[in-house]
Design an enzyme around this catalytic site. Structure first.
Site, PDB file in Angstrom:
ATOM      1  N   TYR A 112      19.589  16.373   9.013  1.00 46.49           N
ATOM      2  CA  TYR A 112      21.082  16.726   8.988  1.00 46.49           C
ATOM      3  C   TYR A 112      21.628  16.437   7.707  1.00 46.49           C
ATOM      4  CZ  TYR A 112      21.399  18.306  13.902  1.00 46.49           C
ATOM      5  OH  TYR A 112      21.358  18.983  14.856  1.00 46.49           O
ATOM      6  N   GLU A 116       3.425   1.786  30.685  1.00 46.51           N
ATOM      7  CA  GLU A 116       3.792   3.219  30.392  1.00 46.51           C
ATOM      8  C   GLU A 116       5.258   3.433  30.580  1.00 46.51           C
ATOM      9  OE1 GLU A 116       2.613   7.644  31.641  1.00 46.51           O
ATOM     10  OE2 GLU A 116       1.366   5.995  32.160  1.00 46.51           O
ATOM     11  N   ASP A 157      -0.506   5.243  34.249  1.00 46.98           N
ATOM     12  CA  ASP A 157      -1.045   6.101  35.303  1.00 46.98           C
ATOM     13  C   ASP A 157      -2.255   6.347  35.356  1.00 46.98           C
ATOM     14  OD1 ASP A 157       1.812   6.267  35.975  1.00 46.98           O
ATOM     15  OD2 ASP A 157       2.112   8.083  35.138  1.00 46.98           O
TER      16      ASP A 157
END
Length: 398
Positions: A142, A228, A279
Site C-alpha cells: 500500500y 496444524e 490431519d
C-alpha cells in the site's frame, strides 16, 4: 520454572521421548560454535543485523551505479527461485536454493516495470533499515499500490531483493502478519516484556514476526508439539497438557508462517525433539515436509526455518483403523488429494523415508482421509488423554 509436570511425567514409561531429548542435548553440545555445513553449488544466505543489511543493500546499489558509469548498460543478477534451481541437501535433509541466477537488464523495455518496482522496494527497505522499523508485506504494497497493482507483485520482489542481497527476508525488516501461537513451558523476552507462556491462556503468545526482538530465556520442556489447527491447540491448552508432559505447544495454522517456522527452528536448535500433529491427508504430509525441509518457494531461507529432525506423530493413515475411527467421519479422497499424494511420493526425501512412503501409499490405497477432530467421536478428551499419551509412550511416529 515450575517442576509440576516433571513429577507427573514418567521418564521410564516415555523413555523413547526422553531418549530423543538426551540425544538432542548431546547433538547441541557437539555442534556448539559450528556453522551449518552446506554443499557446494548452493547459495549462501545470512541472517543480517540492521547495519549489515544496509551495507549489503548499498553494495548492490553501488554496483548498479558503477555499471551505469562504465558501460551504460546495468544488469542485475537475481537468483533463480524456480524449481529447477532447488537442491535437496541429503546430508542436512533440507531444500536449498542453487547458485543459478537470471540477468535483468535495467534499461530493457521488457523489464522496465519490474525493475522500477524492484528499485521502489529497495527504497522502502532502505528507509526501514535507516529508521530501524519493521513493516508487513501488506503495508509495503500500500505504499505504492498504483505501481505494484497487485500484492503478489510486491511480495515476489521482496523475496527477489532478499536473495539479491543474500539475506533472510526478516533482514529487510519486512515481515508477514502474525499467525502462529505458542503456549507451555517457556519464558521469553518479547521487546521489553518478559512472558511466561505457561500463563498465557488458551490462545497463548502470538509468535512475533519481528523475531530479532524475541529472546528465549528459560525452558524445562523436553519436547515441542506442533499442531496444524488452532482448535487442537485450544483443547491442549484447556487441559494444560504441558503440566502432564514437559512440553511447548505451537499452532502454525496450516503449513506454518515464516515466523512460526523460524521460532520452531530456534527451539529445535536447543536440542528439543519436535513432534507434529496434522490431519491424516496428503496436505498434512505436505505441511510436515515444509516444516522439515523448507518450502521450494523459500528454499533460500531453509537453513533458518527448516527443522529436519521433526517427527510426524499423527494423524497417520494407519491410525484410522488402529483407533477405530468411524467410517462416518472419514472423508473420501478427491482427485486433488490423489494428485498431491502422488507428487509427494515422487520426492526423493519421501522415498528415503520408508515409513512415510508406506503411510502415503496406504492413504492412496484406501482413498480416505480424516481430520484431527475425528477423534472427538471417541470423546472430547480422547485426543489428550488417550491418543497423544499412547503415541508418545510407544514411539509410534515417522
Amino acid at each position: 520454572m515450575s517442576t509440576k509436570s516433571k513429577q507427573i511425567y514418567n521418564t521410564k514409561k516415555y523413555h523413547k521421548v526422553r531418549q530423543l531429548y538426551e540425544e538432542g542435548l548431546k547433538r547441541v553440545a557437539q555442534l556448539q560454535g559450528k556453522e551449518l555445513e552446506l554443499p557446494d553449488g548452493v547459495a549462501k544466505i545470512d541472517d543480517l543485523d540492521t547495519l549489515d543489511a544496509k551495507a549489503r543493500l548499498r553494495q548492490v546499489v553501488d554496483g548498479i551505479i558503477a555499471q551505469i558509469m562504465l558501460t551504460g548498460r546495468p544488469v542485475l543478477e537475481v537468483p533463480n527461485r524456480s524449481a529447477s534451481n532447488i537442491i535437496w541437501d541429503e546430508n542436512n535433509d533440507m531444500l536449498l536454493m542453487g547458485e543459478n541466477t537470471t540477468s535483468k537488464s535495467l534499461l530493457s523495455l521488457s523489464s522496465a516495470l519490474d525493475v522500477t518496482r524492484l528499485v521502489r522496494v529497495m527504497e522502502i527497505v532502505n528507509d526501514l533499515l535507516e529508521q530501524n522499523l519493521h513493516t508487513t508485506k501488506r503495508d509495503l504494497f500500500y505504499t505504492d499500490v498504483n505501481l505494484f497493482k497487485e500484492q503478489k507483485n510486491s511480495d515476489g520482489l521482496i523475496e527477489d531483493l532478499a536473495t539479491v542481497i543474500r539475506a533472510t527476508r526478516n533482514s529487510t525488516h519486512i515481515i508477514a502478519s502474525a499467525m502462529g501461537n505458542c503456549v507451555g513451558r517457556l519464558r521469553i523476552r518479547d521487546g521489553n516484556d518478559i512472558l511466561d507462556l505457561s500463563r498465557m491462556g488458551s490462545q497463548g503468545w502470538q509468535v512475533n514476526p519481528a523475531l530479532d526482538s524475541v529472546e528465549i530465556l528459560e525452558t524445562d520442556a523436553e519436547f515441542v508439539l506442533v499442531v496444524e489447527k488452532n482448535a487442537a491447540m485450544v483443547r491442549l491448552a484447556e487441559a494444560r497438557f504441558w503440566e502432564r508432559f514437559p512440553c511447548i505447544i505451537m499452532a502454525g495454522r496450516g503449513q506454518g508462517d515464516m515466523a512460526s517456522r523460524m521460532f520452531l527452528r530456534r527451539l529445535s536448535k536447543m536440542g528439543l525433539p519436535v513432534f507434529l500433529l496434522v490431519d491424516a491427508d496428503p496436505y498434512g504430509s505436505y505441511i510436515a515436509s515444509v516444516y522439515m525441509r523448507g518450502s521450494k518457494r523459500l528454499s533460500y531461507e531453509s537453513p533458518f526455518m527448516a527443522t529436519p529432525d521433526l517427527h510426524m506423530l499423527g494423524v497417520l493413515a494407519k491410525d484410522l483403523d488402529e483407533y477405530n475411527i468411524p467410517k462416518e467421519v472419514r472423508i473420501p479422497f478427491t482427485a486433488q488429494d490423489a494428485k498431491r499424494a502422488k507428487e509427494l511420493l515422487n520426492e526423493d526425501f519421501i522415498k528415503a523415508n520408508k515409513k512415510w512412503e508406506m503411510d502415503l501409499k496406504l492413504m492412496l490405497k484406501n482413498k480416505q482421509k480424516a481430520e484431527i477432530q475425528a477423534f472427538t467421536t471417541k470423546g472430547f478428551k480422547f485426543l489428550v488423554d488417550e491418543y497423544l499419551p499412547r503415541k508418545l509412550e510407544t514411539g509410534d511416529w515417522i
